[in-house]
Design a protein around this motif. Structure first.
Motif, PDB file in Angstrom:
ATOM      1  N   GLU A 155       0.844  -1.208   0.000  1.00 52.76           N
ATOM      2  CA  GLU A 155       0.000   0.000   0.000  1.00 52.76           C
ATOM      3  C   GLU A 155       0.872   1.249   0.000  1.00 52.76           C
ATOM      4  OE1 GLU A 155      -3.143   2.675   0.141  1.00 52.76           O
ATOM      5  OE2 GLU A 155      -3.218   0.513  -0.255  1.00 52.76           O
ATOM      6  N   SER A 204      -9.973  -4.982   0.643  1.00 47.55           N
ATOM      7  CA  SER A 204      -8.919  -5.582  -0.184  1.00 47.55           C
ATOM      8  C   SER A 204      -7.773  -6.091   0.682  1.00 47.55           C
ATOM      9  CB  SER A 204      -8.400  -4.569  -1.205  1.00 47.55           C
ATOM     10  OG  SER A 204      -7.952  -3.386  -0.567  1.00 47.55           O
ATOM     11  N   ALA A 223      -6.784 -10.037   0.828  1.00 46.95           N
ATOM     12  CA  ALA A 223      -5.449 -10.494   0.421  1.00 46.95           C
ATOM     13  C   ALA A 223      -4.776 -11.271   1.547  1.00 46.95           C
ATOM     14  CB  ALA A 223      -4.595  -9.302   0.006  1.00 46.95           C
ATOM     15  N   TYR A 239      -2.769  -8.731  -3.069  1.00 46.93           N
ATOM     16  CA  TYR A 239      -3.264  -7.396  -2.731  1.00 46.93           C
ATOM     17  C   TYR A 239      -3.250  -6.449  -3.920  1.00 46.93           C
ATOM     18  CZ  TYR A 239      -3.780  -2.981  -0.198  1.00 46.93           C
ATOM     19  OH  TYR A 239      -4.213  -1.748   0.247  1.00 46.93           O
ATOM     20  N   ILE A 270      -6.407  -6.887  -6.222  1.00 45.81           N
ATOM     21  CA  ILE A 270      -7.645  -6.639  -5.468  1.00 45.81           C
ATOM     22  C   ILE A 270      -7.763  -5.166  -5.103  1.00 45.81           C
ATOM     23  CG2 ILE A 270      -8.935  -7.196  -3.384  1.00 45.81           C
ATOM     24  CD1 ILE A 270      -7.603  -9.934  -3.375  1.00 45.81           C
ATOM     25  N   ARG A 271      -6.669  -4.583  -4.668  1.00 50.67           N
ATOM     26  CA  ARG A 271      -6.674  -3.164  -4.307  1.00 50.67           C
ATOM     27  C   ARG A 271      -6.894  -2.298  -5.545  1.00 50.67           C
ATOM     28  NH1 ARG A 271      -8.099   1.016  -1.453  1.00 50.67           N
ATOM     29  NH2 ARG A 271      -6.462   2.496  -0.892  1.00 50.67           N
ATOM     30  N   TRP A 272      -6.334  -2.696  -6.665  1.00 48.22           N
ATOM     31  CA  TRP A 272      -6.512  -1.945  -7.911  1.00 48.22           C
ATOM     32  C   TRP A 272      -7.983  -1.906  -8.307  1.00 48.22           C
ATOM     33  CZ3 TRP A 272      -8.151  -3.356 -12.892  1.00 48.22           C
ATOM     34  CH2 TRP A 272      -7.913  -2.418 -13.892  1.00 48.22           C
ATOM     35  N   GLU A 277     -10.494  -2.284  -6.243  1.00 47.39           N
ATOM     36  CA  GLU A 277     -11.215  -1.481  -5.236  1.00 47.39           C
ATOM     37  C   GLU A 277     -11.084   0.006  -5.519  1.00 47.39           C
ATOM     38  OE1 GLU A 277     -11.587  -1.197  -0.375  1.00 47.39           O
ATOM     39  OE2 GLU A 277      -9.592  -1.439  -1.265  1.00 47.39           O
TER      40      GLU A 277
END
Length: 372
Positions: free
Chosen positions: A286, A314, A318, A359, A362-364, A366
C-alpha cells in the motif's frame, strides 16, 4: 495500529488489532513467567514462581505508567545492566559450555522453519513501531532510522540466540543446570550458572530476572493503545485502565502458564505470528505501490473518519486468502501441513510473499470502485 487504518480501514483494522493484542499479550505473559521463575530460583524456594511473577508484572506496570518519555529513558540505560549481567553469567558458567550434547546434523527444512520462528518473533514489532517513534525528529533520514532499528533488533537477538543455543546444548550434560531447568525453566539454569559466584551470583541473577522489564513495560504501554483502537468507543477510556485490566488478567494467566502450559503458550505464539507477515507485506505494498512512498498521501486528520479511509476489504481479503496456502505450509506441534512435510515450516514466508501478490490486483479493483 492507527497507521494500519490507512490500509485496513477504520472498522476492519479491529481484526488486526485483536491479532496484535494476542501476540503482544502472549509475549508479556512469557516475560512474566521467565522473570518470575528466575526470582524464585534465586530465592531457593523461599518464594515461589507465583510471587515472582506478581513482582515482575507489577514492576512492568509501574514502568509503563511513566509514559513515553520515562519509558524511553528507562530503555536507553537498562540494557547496559542487562548486558553486564549476561557477560558475568557467561563468564562464571562458561567453562561448562564446551560440554555440548551430541546432535544429529540439522536438515535444511528445520533451518527454514527456525528462520520463520525468529522472523515471527521480530516482525510483530512493526505493529508497535509508531508507538515509540512518534516523537522522533522527522528530518532524520529514513536510512538512519532503518539502520538504528535493524541494529537494535539484530545485535541483541543473534548473539543471545547463539549463547542460548550453547547453554541449551550444555544443560543436558550438566546435572545442576538440568535440575534448575526442571524446577524453574530458564531462570533455574541462569541461577545454576551463577551459583559458583555465591551471593554476588544471586545479585546478578536478580538483575537478569529484571531484564524482562524493558520488553514487558514497553509492551504494556502499547497494549493500552491497542485496546483504545479495538472498539471505537474505547478511545474515551483512559489508557491506564487497560494497562491495569491487562495486569489483573495477565498475571493469573502467567501463573497458570508457569505451572502447566508454558510450552503450549510458546507454540501458540509461533502459530499466531503468521498474521504479522501478511500484515507487514500488505502495508508495505500500500505504501510503496499505491501511495508511491509519499508521506503526504496520509492525512493525519482522517484517522477517525471512516469515509475518508480505505474500506480495508482488499487488505483483509489479500491477507485472508493467502492462508489458503499458508495452512498447508505450516508446521507446528499440533499440525503439519502436506507442503511443510517436505519443505519445513514455510508458512511465514508464504504469507510474506503471497499476500502482497494478491493485494495488488484486489486493491486496484477497489480503487476503481472507490478511489480512496
Amino acid at each position: 495500529m492507527i497507521q494500519a487504518r490507512f490500509t485496513f480501514g477504520y472498522y476492519l483494522t479491529s481484526i488486526i488489532v485483536l491479532l496484535n493484542l494476542a501476540t503482544v499479550s502472549g509475549f508479556c505473559i512469557i516475560s512474566c513467567v521467565l522473570g518470575g521463575s528466575t526470582l524464585a530460583a534465586v530465592a531457593d524456594g523461599n518464594i515461589d514462581s507465583t510471587v515472582g511473577i506478581i513482582i515482575i508484572g507489577l514492576i512492568g506496570l509501574l514502568v509503563s505508567f511513566g509514559g513515553y518519555r520515562f519509558l524511553h529513558e528507562f530503555e536507553r540505560y537498562s540494557w547496559v545492566f542487562n548486558l553486564v549481567a549476561i557477560i558475568i553469567a557467561t563468564g562464571v558458567g562458561g567453562k561448562q559450555l564446551f560440554n555440548q550434547v551430541e546432535t544429529a546434523p540439522v536438515p535444511p527444512s528445520v533451518i527454514v522453519s527456525y528462520g520463520g520462528v525468529i522472523a515471527g518473533f521480530l516482525i510483530p514489532w512493526a505493529a508497535m513501531a509508531s508507538d515509540f517513534s512518534v516523537y522522533c525528529d522527522p528530518s532524520v533520514s529514513t536510512f538512519r532510522i532503518f539502520a538504528y532499528t535493524y541494529a537494535g533488533l539484530f545485535f541483541p537477538t543473534v548473539p543471545l540466540m547463539v549463547l542460548g543455543a550453547a547453554i541449551g546444548g550444555a544443560t543436558v550434560s550438566n546435572s545442576a543446570w538440568a535440575e534448575g531447568y526442571e524446577k524453574y525453566i530458564v531462570g533455574g539454569v541462569l541461577e545454576a550458572m551463577l551459583k559458583p559466584a555465591g551471593g554476588f551470583g544471586k545479585f546478578v541473577a536478580v538483575l537478569l530476572s529484571l531484564s524482562v522489564i524493558g520488553n514487558l513495560s514497553a509492551s504494556m504501554y502499547s497494549i493500552s493503545l491497542n485496546f483504545q483502537l479495538l472498539v471505537p468507543f474505547f478511545r474515551h477510556i483512559p489508557r491506564f485502565v487497560f494497562s491495569m485490566l491487562f495486569t489483573v488478567i495477565g498475571i493469573p494467566v502467567a501463573v497458570y502458564a508457569a505451572r502447566s502450559f508454558f510450552d503450549s503458550l510458546e507454540n501458540f505464539i509461533y502459530l499466531i505470528a503468521y498474521w504479522s507477515a501478511a500484515y507487514v507485506a500488505v502495508v508495505a505494498v500500500e505504501h510503496f505501490v499505491f501511495r508511491k512512498a509519499d508521506p503526504a498521501s496520509y492525512v493525519p486528520e482522517h484517522w477517525d473518519q471512516p469515509h475518508k479511509l480505505p474500506t480495508g476489504i482488499s487488505a483483509i481479503l489479500a491477507a485472508g486468502l493467502s492462508f489458503a496456502l499458508v495452512v498447508p505450509s505450516a508446521s507446528q506441534v499440533w499440525y503439519t501441513g502436506p507442503i511443510a512435510v517436505t519443505t519445513g515450516d514455510i508458512g511465514f514466508e508464504v504469507a510474506l510473499v503471497l499476500s502482497p501478490i494478491l493485494y495488488v490486483p484486489i486493491r486496484w479493483l477497489e480503487l476503481k470502485w472507490r478511489p480512496i
